[in-house]
Write an enzyme that holds these catalytic residues in place. Structure first.
Site, PDB file in Angstrom:
ATOM      1  N   HIS A   1      38.098  38.930  40.546  1.00  0.00           N
ATOM      2  CA  HIS A   1      37.520  38.733  39.229  1.00  0.00           C
ATOM      3  C   HIS A   1      37.134  40.034  38.622  1.00  0.00           C
ATOM      4  O   HIS A   1      36.471  40.789  39.412  1.00  0.00           O
ATOM      5  CB  HIS A   1      36.086  37.851  39.524  1.00  0.00           C
ATOM      6  CG  HIS A   1      35.539  37.259  38.021  1.00  0.00           C
ATOM      7  ND1 HIS A   1      34.837  38.163  37.080  1.00  0.00           N
ATOM      8  CD2 HIS A   1      35.621  36.105  37.574  1.00  0.00           C
ATOM      9  CE1 HIS A   1      34.794  37.325  36.112  1.00  0.00           C
ATOM     10  NE2 HIS A   1      35.125  36.121  36.295  1.00  0.00           N
TER      11      HIS A   1
ATOM     12  N   HIS B   1      41.150  38.010  32.848  1.00  0.00           N
ATOM     13  CA  HIS B   1      40.000  38.525  33.377  1.00  0.00           C
ATOM     14  C   HIS B   1      39.723  38.146  35.181  1.00  0.00           C
ATOM     15  O   HIS B   1      39.006  38.708  35.769  1.00  0.00           O
ATOM     16  CB  HIS B   1      38.614  38.029  32.778  1.00  0.00           C
ATOM     17  CG  HIS B   1      38.198  36.576  33.321  1.00  0.00           C
ATOM     18  ND1 HIS B   1      38.885  35.514  32.799  1.00  0.00           N
ATOM     19  CD2 HIS B   1      37.476  36.119  33.874  1.00  0.00           C
ATOM     20  CE1 HIS B   1      38.261  34.466  33.085  1.00  0.00           C
ATOM     21  NE2 HIS B   1      37.362  34.774  34.038  1.00  0.00           N
TER      22      HIS B   1
END
Length: 161
Positions: free
Chosen positions: A79, A64
């Site tokens: 992110h 992620h």
């Protein structure tokens, strides 16, 4: 004697979308700049690109988020989505790995947008300078801009030399 600063360095949009001011991100870890300073982009493309030249110095197992360390020692964290860690890697395909040297625009991740949508993942995606204490200037582009992955500058910074 005062320190001179480096010429401005640029960070490109790692994905296409609309820019969001970091303090407006609905997650206090990012909004309060606890993990770094920069901006966020409401992700609308399915490929995540390297925002700068450097080495992938951090790659979360859940895919992620990743960080690239530039040759001047600045660590840029990308992110993908705010709560995408809950997917535990589902819907995210890594195209590179930790330790790989990349150039700006290199594809790093492929996102399955259907999986993100099905799991109601917030697509606001922070792009941060982690070690911003080493930066003398940090200028994000203004909020509300549509940016294109790999071509639009979203952050500029300078470091003391």
């Amino acid at each position: 004697m005062s320190a001179t600063k480096s010429p401005s360095q640029v960070i490109l949009a790692p994905f296409s979308g609309k820019t969001v001011e970091l303090t407006a991100v609905p997650d206090p870890v990012f909004a309060e700049k606890l993990t770094g300073d920069g901006l966020a982009i409401e992700l609308s493309s399915d490929t995540v690109l390297a925002p700068c030249d450097g080495v992938i110095s951090l790659f979360f197992d859940t895919k992620h988020a990743f960080a690239i360390t530039t040759d001047d020692g600045i660590q840029i964290l990308v992110h993908v989505g705010l709560d995408s860690i809950i997917l535990n890697g589902e819907g995210i395909t890594a195209l590179k790995e930790s330790g790989d040297r990349v150039t700006a625009g290199t594809p790093i991740l492929k996102i399955d947008m259907d999986v993100f949508e099905k799991n109601s993942i917030n697509m606001i995606s922070p792009v941060l300078v982690v070690n911003y204490d080493k930066v003398t200037e940090l200028t994000p582009c203004r909020p509300g801009c549509d940016v294109a992955a790999g071509s639009d500058e979203v952050l500029q910074y300078a470091i003391a030399i």
